[in-house]
Design a protein around this motif. Structure first.
Motif, PDB file in Angstrom:
ATOM      1  N   SER A 268       1.818  18.128  -2.381  1.00  0.00           N
ATOM      2  CA  SER A 268       1.919  17.303  -3.581  1.00  0.00           C
ATOM      3  C   SER A 268       1.470  15.863  -3.328  1.00  0.00           C
ATOM      4  N   SER A 269       1.404  15.449  -2.052  1.00  0.00           N
ATOM      5  CA  SER A 269       1.025  14.061  -1.761  1.00  0.00           C
ATOM      6  C   SER A 269      -0.189  13.992  -0.835  1.00  0.00           C
ATOM      7  N   LEU A 270      -1.218  13.313  -1.303  1.00  0.00           N
ATOM      8  CA  LEU A 270      -2.425  13.132  -0.490  1.00  0.00           C
ATOM      9  C   LEU A 270      -2.105  12.290   0.743  1.00  0.00           C
ATOM     10  N   TYR A 271      -1.330  11.214   0.545  1.00  0.00           N
ATOM     11  CA  TYR A 271      -1.022  10.337   1.676  1.00  0.00           C
ATOM     12  C   TYR A 271      -0.171  11.059   2.720  1.00  0.00           C
ATOM     13  N   ALA A 272       0.724  11.942   2.258  1.00  0.00           N
ATOM     14  CA  ALA A 272       1.526  12.711   3.220  1.00  0.00           C
ATOM     15  C   ALA A 272       0.605  13.622   4.027  1.00  0.00           C
TER      16      ALA A 272
ATOM     17  N   ILE B  50      -7.811   6.543 -13.682  1.00  0.00           N
ATOM     18  CA  ILE B  50      -7.588   5.986 -15.013  1.00  0.00           C
ATOM     19  C   ILE B  50      -6.083   5.995 -15.250  1.00  0.00           C
ATOM     20  N   TYR B  51      -5.513   4.818 -15.443  1.00  0.00           N
ATOM     21  CA  TYR B  51      -4.080   4.709 -15.711  1.00  0.00           C
ATOM     22  C   TYR B  51      -3.858   4.403 -17.180  1.00  0.00           C
ATOM     23  N   ARG B  52      -2.732   4.842 -17.684  1.00  0.00           N
ATOM     24  CA  ARG B  52      -2.402   4.524 -19.077  1.00  0.00           C
ATOM     25  C   ARG B  52      -2.094   3.049 -19.222  1.00  0.00           C
TER      26      ARG B  52
ATOM     27  N   ALA C  79      -8.876  15.830  -7.490  1.00  0.00           N
ATOM     28  CA  ALA C  79      -8.657  15.187  -8.799  1.00  0.00           C
ATOM     29  C   ALA C  79      -7.385  15.748  -9.421  1.00  0.00           C
ATOM     30  N   ARG C  80      -6.506  14.822  -9.791  1.00  0.00           N
ATOM     31  CA  ARG C  80      -5.197  15.256 -10.302  1.00  0.00           C
ATOM     32  C   ARG C  80      -4.763  14.434 -11.506  1.00  0.00           C
ATOM     33  N   LEU C  81      -4.030  15.099 -12.383  1.00  0.00           N
ATOM     34  CA  LEU C  81      -3.294  14.379 -13.419  1.00  0.00           C
ATOM     35  C   LEU C  81      -1.924  14.105 -12.806  1.00  0.00           C
ATOM     36  N   ARG C  82      -1.533  12.843 -12.724  1.00  0.00           N
ATOM     37  CA  ARG C  82      -0.259  12.480 -12.097  1.00  0.00           C
ATOM     38  C   ARG C  82       0.803  12.320 -13.184  1.00  0.00           C
ATOM     39  N   ILE C  83       1.900  13.027 -12.982  1.00  0.00           N
ATOM     40  CA  ILE C  83       2.925  13.114 -14.028  1.00  0.00           C
ATOM     41  C   ILE C  83       4.272  12.692 -13.452  1.00  0.00           C
TER      42      ILE C  83
ATOM     43  N   GLU D 237      -9.845   1.283  -8.935  1.00  0.00           N
ATOM     44  CA  GLU D 237     -10.594   1.827  -7.805  1.00  0.00           C
ATOM     45  C   GLU D 237      -9.891   1.373  -6.532  1.00  0.00           C
ATOM     46  N   ARG D 238      -9.599   2.312  -5.662  1.00  0.00           N
ATOM     47  CA  ARG D 238      -8.978   1.929  -4.382  1.00  0.00           C
ATOM     48  C   ARG D 238      -9.840   2.426  -3.234  1.00  0.00           C
ATOM     49  N   ILE D 239     -10.198   1.499  -2.363  1.00  0.00           N
ATOM     50  CA  ILE D 239     -10.885   1.881  -1.132  1.00  0.00           C
ATOM     51  C   ILE D 239      -9.915   1.543  -0.020  1.00  0.00           C
TER      52      ILE D 239
ATOM     53  N   ILE E  85     -11.127   5.408   4.655  1.00  0.00           N
ATOM     54  CA  ILE E  85     -10.568   6.762   4.650  1.00  0.00           C
ATOM     55  C   ILE E  85     -10.532   7.361   3.241  1.00  0.00           C
ATOM     56  N   GLU E  86     -10.413   6.489   2.229  1.00  0.00           N
ATOM     57  CA  GLU E  86     -10.213   6.998   0.867  1.00  0.00           C
ATOM     58  C   GLU E  86     -11.027   6.173  -0.130  1.00  0.00           C
ATOM     59  N   PHE E  87     -11.634   6.887  -1.072  1.00  0.00           N
ATOM     60  CA  PHE E  87     -12.340   6.228  -2.178  1.00  0.00           C
ATOM     61  C   PHE E  87     -11.834   6.906  -3.451  1.00  0.00           C
TER      62      PHE E  87
ATOM     63  N   LEU F 273       0.855  -1.195   0.000  1.00  0.00           N
ATOM     64  CA  LEU F 273       0.000   0.000   0.000  1.00  0.00           C
ATOM     65  C   LEU F 273       0.885   1.236   0.000  1.00  0.00           C
ATOM     66  N   THR F 274       1.154   1.741  -1.212  1.00  0.00           N
ATOM     67  CA  THR F 274       2.045   2.894  -1.337  1.00  0.00           C
ATOM     68  C   THR F 274       1.311   4.019  -2.062  1.00  0.00           C
ATOM     69  N   SER F 275       1.898   5.205  -2.018  1.00  0.00           N
ATOM     70  CA  SER F 275       1.304   6.344  -2.721  1.00  0.00           C
ATOM     71  C   SER F 275       2.033   6.535  -4.048  1.00  0.00           C
ATOM     72  N   PHE F 276       1.405   7.269  -4.933  1.00  0.00           N
ATOM     73  CA  PHE F 276       2.019   7.560  -6.232  1.00  0.00           C
ATOM     74  C   PHE F 276       3.376   8.243  -6.032  1.00  0.00           C
ATOM     75  N   THR F 277       3.402   9.219  -5.113  1.00  0.00           N
ATOM     76  CA  THR F 277       4.644   9.967  -4.872  1.00  0.00           C
ATOM     77  C   THR F 277       5.761   9.018  -4.429  1.00  0.00           C
TER      78      THR F 277
END
Ligand code: GLP
Length: 245
Positions: free
Chosen positions: A167-171, A229-231, A137-141, A212-214, A223-225, A91-95
């Motif tokens: 920059s990080s929701l999880y942070a 959409i990933y490439r 809602a974010r475009l992650r780059i 989808e991540r819950i 805590i999160e829903f 369970l990690t974050s994009f960042t």
């Protein structure tokens, strides 16, 4: 393009000839990933053909994923995509995921604010109709390549000021003691719609992954829903399987 001018008697429609010579230039490495293409006007005048013809060839190559167009800044050779191998068991974050790979992370905000929750947000997050939901809602780059569009919903009681997250929701969640410890993730195939394809800089209709991540706190509270959409051309999701008796 001068070559094109000389060979323009060869019979094939001019836009096809131009398309071919641009493709060849890319394949031979004369122009590389991320390089800007000369302007339509420049190409048209150098090859002595109309701008309409140039536009047609360029549009074809954009559709084929060879070139990308960035609004306001021009046309570029598409970045060569190195696929991201993403574990499905942590369970990690994009960042964190991108930082671990040494990639530079950036996000473009698509939306952040407090809203009346939709029925599915109410159900998943356990909200009543009088409570609010924070939508992020974010475009992650990563390394200048857009990889995913993520739309997270968090109870406003946990995230009262979505404008304030960095920059990080999880942070941001971690700071308030709300870092999730468990998540259920559902992955399904999706063809990208025009808007999402444009944001992800891929041709419309190509394959994407709907994720989808819950996620849950140790207490069991959701805590999160997040719906993302990933490439499809950028990700391999990998899970280790064990025989259990
Ligand atoms: C992953 C998950 C999302 C989560 C995000 C948080 O990408 N798929 O569900 O919201 O990480 O990432 P960050 O902390 O970088 O904002």
């Amino acid at each position: 393009f001068a070559m094109l001018k000389e060979s323009s008697q060869s019979g094939a429609p001019l836009y096809l000839q131009l398309r071919k010579s641009i493709e060849e230039a890319v394949n031979r490495g004369l122009i590389g990933p991320g390089d800007a293409l000369p302007s339509e006007r420049d190409i048209a005048s150098k090859a002595d053909i109309s701008r309409v013809t140039v536009r047609k060839a360029v549009q074809d190559l954009v559709k084929g994923g060879i070139l990308v167009q960035r609004h306001g800044s021009g046309t570029f050779v598409a970045p060569r995509m190195e696929r991201v191998e993403q574990s499905l068991s942590r369970l990690t974050s994009f960042t964190e995921d991108m930082a671990r790979r040494g990639m530079v992370v950036r996000s473009a905000w698509l939306d952040r604010g407090l809203y009346a929750p939709s029925p599915d947000e109410m159900m998943v997050l356990g909200l009543s109709s009088s409570e609010l939901v924070a939508r992020v809602a974010r475009l992650r780059i990563a390394n200048d390549t857009p990889l995913a569009i993520e739309r997270a919903a968090i109870s406003a009681s946990v995230l009262p000021d979505p404008e304030a997250i960095g920059s990080s929701l999880y942070a941001a969640l971690e700071l308030t003691g709300n870092r999730p410890v468990r998540a259920v993730q559902r992955i399904s195939a999706a063809n990208l719609g025009d808007g999402d394809a444009r944001l992800l800089e891929v041709p419309p209709g190509v394959a994407g992954l709907h994720i989808e991540r819950i996620s849950y706190l140790a207490s069991g509270k959701v805590i999160e829903f997040t719906r993302s959409i990933y490439r499809g051309d950028a990700y391999d999701f990998v899970a280790e399987l064990r025989l259990t008796g």
